[in-house]
Design a protein around this motif. Structure first.
Motif, mmCIF file in Angstrom:
data_model
loop_
_atom_site.group_PDB
_atom_site.id
_atom_site.type_symbol
_atom_site.label_atom_id
_atom_site.label_comp_id
_atom_site.label_asym_id
_atom_site.label_seq_id
_atom_site.Cartn_x
_atom_site.Cartn_y
_atom_site.Cartn_z
ATOM 1 N N UNK A 1 -1.779 -14.116 5.208
ATOM 2 C CA UNK A 1 -1.117 -15.316 4.690
ATOM 3 C C UNK A 1 -1.308 -15.510 3.186
ATOM 4 N N UNK A 2 -2.425 -15.072 2.642
ATOM 5 C CA UNK A 2 -2.679 -15.268 1.208
ATOM 6 C C UNK A 2 -2.404 -14.016 0.378
ATOM 7 N N UNK A 3 -1.872 -12.963 1.000
ATOM 8 C CA UNK A 3 -1.655 -11.696 0.294
ATOM 9 C C UNK A 3 -0.307 -11.712 -0.415
ATOM 10 N N UNK A 4 -0.279 -11.573 -1.740
ATOM 11 C CA UNK A 4 1.004 -11.564 -2.453
ATOM 12 C C UNK A 4 1.760 -10.271 -2.234
ATOM 13 N N UNK A 5 3.050 -10.306 -2.527
ATOM 14 C CA UNK A 5 3.875 -9.115 -2.333
ATOM 15 C C UNK A 5 3.409 -7.990 -3.246
ATOM 16 N N UNK A 6 3.186 -8.300 -4.520
ATOM 17 C CA UNK A 6 2.588 -7.322 -5.438
ATOM 18 C C UNK A 6 1.087 -7.593 -5.425
ATOM 19 N N UNK A 7 0.386 -6.868 -4.575
ATOM 20 C CA UNK A 7 -1.014 -7.206 -4.311
ATOM 21 C C UNK A 7 -1.992 -6.575 -5.304
ATOM 22 N N UNK A 8 -1.509 -5.664 -6.174
ATOM 23 C CA UNK A 8 -2.278 -5.266 -7.354
ATOM 24 C C UNK A 8 -1.634 -6.015 -8.517
ATOM 25 N N UNK A 9 -2.294 -6.999 -9.115
ATOM 26 C CA UNK A 9 -1.644 -7.871 -10.092
ATOM 27 C C UNK A 9 -0.960 -7.096 -11.218
ATOM 28 N N UNK A 10 0.305 -7.425 -11.453
ATOM 29 C CA UNK A 10 1.103 -6.853 -12.545
ATOM 30 C C UNK A 10 1.299 -5.342 -12.412
ATOM 31 N N UNK A 11 1.158 -4.817 -11.207
ATOM 32 C CA UNK A 11 1.314 -3.367 -10.996
ATOM 33 C C UNK A 11 2.254 -3.103 -9.822
ATOM 34 N N UNK A 12 3.552 -3.392 -9.988
ATOM 35 C CA UNK A 12 4.467 -3.186 -8.853
ATOM 36 C C UNK A 12 4.605 -1.721 -8.436
ATOM 37 N N UNK B 1 -12.872 3.167 -7.886
ATOM 38 C CA UNK B 1 -13.482 2.019 -8.559
ATOM 39 C C UNK B 1 -12.499 1.311 -9.486
ATOM 40 N N UNK B 2 -11.565 2.058 -10.078
ATOM 41 C CA UNK B 2 -10.575 1.417 -10.942
ATOM 42 C C UNK B 2 -9.678 0.478 -10.156
ATOM 43 N N UNK B 3 -9.477 0.762 -8.898
ATOM 44 C CA UNK B 3 -8.702 -0.137 -8.053
ATOM 45 C C UNK B 3 -9.434 -1.461 -7.887
ATOM 46 N N UNK B 4 -10.739 -1.435 -7.748
ATOM 47 C CA UNK B 4 -11.520 -2.674 -7.692
ATOM 48 C C UNK B 4 -11.380 -3.465 -8.982
ATOM 49 N N UNK B 5 -11.445 -2.755 -10.107
ATOM 50 C CA UNK B 5 -11.370 -3.438 -11.401
ATOM 51 C C UNK B 5 -10.013 -4.084 -11.647
ATOM 52 N N UNK B 6 -8.983 -3.598 -10.966
ATOM 53 C CA UNK B 6 -7.652 -4.199 -11.108
ATOM 54 C C UNK B 6 -7.521 -5.498 -10.314
ATOM 55 N N UNK B 7 -8.558 -5.882 -9.569
ATOM 56 C CA UNK B 7 -8.617 -7.124 -8.799
ATOM 57 C C UNK B 7 -7.473 -7.247 -7.796
#
Length: 309
Positions: free
Chosen positions: A26-37, A161-167
């Motif tokens: 329910x809280x997951x946005x469509x582009x779930x890596x911010x600003x990285x479609x 780990x870079x995926x974690x840093x992308x929040x």
């Protein structure tokens, strides 16, 4: 320093069993890596391919299970089937979530379903003159080849780990890492199943090579097609977007996607006659993540509570 995992035939048996996880989108946005479609939708192709693919894995393994004469392999295969069935269900829930946000994936997934049904069904397509046993062996070789890539991808996402840093959205990241950890956990089962039921060499090895030769380009095509579909139909992008290799390479440089080299190098490894998938990734790392995964922990807790008198 940790020691590498030993090949499966000299390891202590590791039980493979499904974890009845669930995820709240329910809280997951469509582009779930911010600003990285692009990175988001390249990874989202997993949700398009896996529900149909993993249901097909289970059907083929059910067909082949009576051929298994080794008790440990039979137990591993049953565990594999349970895990793959759970993966299919959970990735299907993501498709429902995408549809709820206005991204309808049904036109793509119907074609994927048709691909498995028509080209990899119970009977050979196009009237190919193959016996039932030979056609089954070929399909098992395709599953073993696909599992080579899922093990590599699973190991990548566990260490990204870079995926974690992308929040990224934490629920989606947990889904990917739970699934990736189970792919590493059962990384040898499809290969062992094929080796056990695939007849004698050199025909067995040649069929394994053919399975990879057909699987790799088809996966590459489906992945590019799927990413293009998702970007083109994402209703939340300012304008319809095109999949581009430039944007893909930019995401790779940021560590948000695996490199082409990591994926491509999996092929010659697999084609070595001495190869065994226990050489991919680390079982210790996979099991450690499964012990900490929020979804897996919740599933284990639910099982424990259900067992209480």
């Amino acid at each position: 320093m940790t020691t590498p995992d030993l090949p499966s035939h000299v390891q202590e048996p590791h039980p493979i069993a499904p974890r009845r996880v669930s995820f709240d989108w329910r809280a997951t946005p469509l582009v779930w890596i911010p600003d990285e479609p692009t990175a988001t939708h390249v990874i989202n192709v997993l949700h398009l391919l896996l529900p149909a693919g993993e249901r097909w894995f289970v059907r083929v393994f059910k067909e082949a299970l009576p051929l298994v004469r080794d008790d440990q392999l039979r137990a591993d295969v049953k565990g594999f089937m349970g895990q793959e069935a759970t993966h299919s269900v959970q990735h299907s829930t993501v498709l429902d979530h995408l549809a709820h946000q206005g991204l309808d994936t049904a036109p793509y997934t119907r074609l994927v379903d048709s691909l498995f049904a028509r080209l990899l069904g119970e009977k050979p397509p196009f009237g190919l003159p193959l016996t039932d046993r030979e056609w089954l062996r070929f399909r098992l070789s395709v599953i073993a080849a696909i599992e080579q890539f899922t093990a590599v991808l699973g190991d990548w996402v566990l260490h990204a780990e870079d995926l974690d840093r992308a929040e990224p959205d934490p629920v989606m990241l947990d889904l990917l890492r739970w699934h990736g950890a189970e792919e590493v956990e059962h990384r040898a089962v499809a290969f062992d199943m094929y080796q056990h039921t695939g007849g004698e060499d050199p025909a067995r090895y040649l069929r394994r090579t053919l399975g990879m030769a057909m699987t790799a380009p088809v996966l590459l095509y489906l992945w590019g097609w799927g990413a293009a579909y998702l970007l083109r139909h994402d209703p939340q992008l300012a304008a319809p977007s095109r999949y581009s290799l430039r944007a893909h390479r930019r995401a790779v440089r940021k560590g948000l996607l695996p490199t082409w080299g990591e994926l491509g190098a999996a092929i010659p490894r697999y084609l070595r006659r001495s190869y065994h998938p226990s050489q991919e990734g680390s079982l210790r790392t996979a099991v450690a993540y499964l012990a900490s995964s929020p979804a897996a922990r919740a599933a284990a807790g639910a099982v424990s509570r259900a067992a209480l008198p």
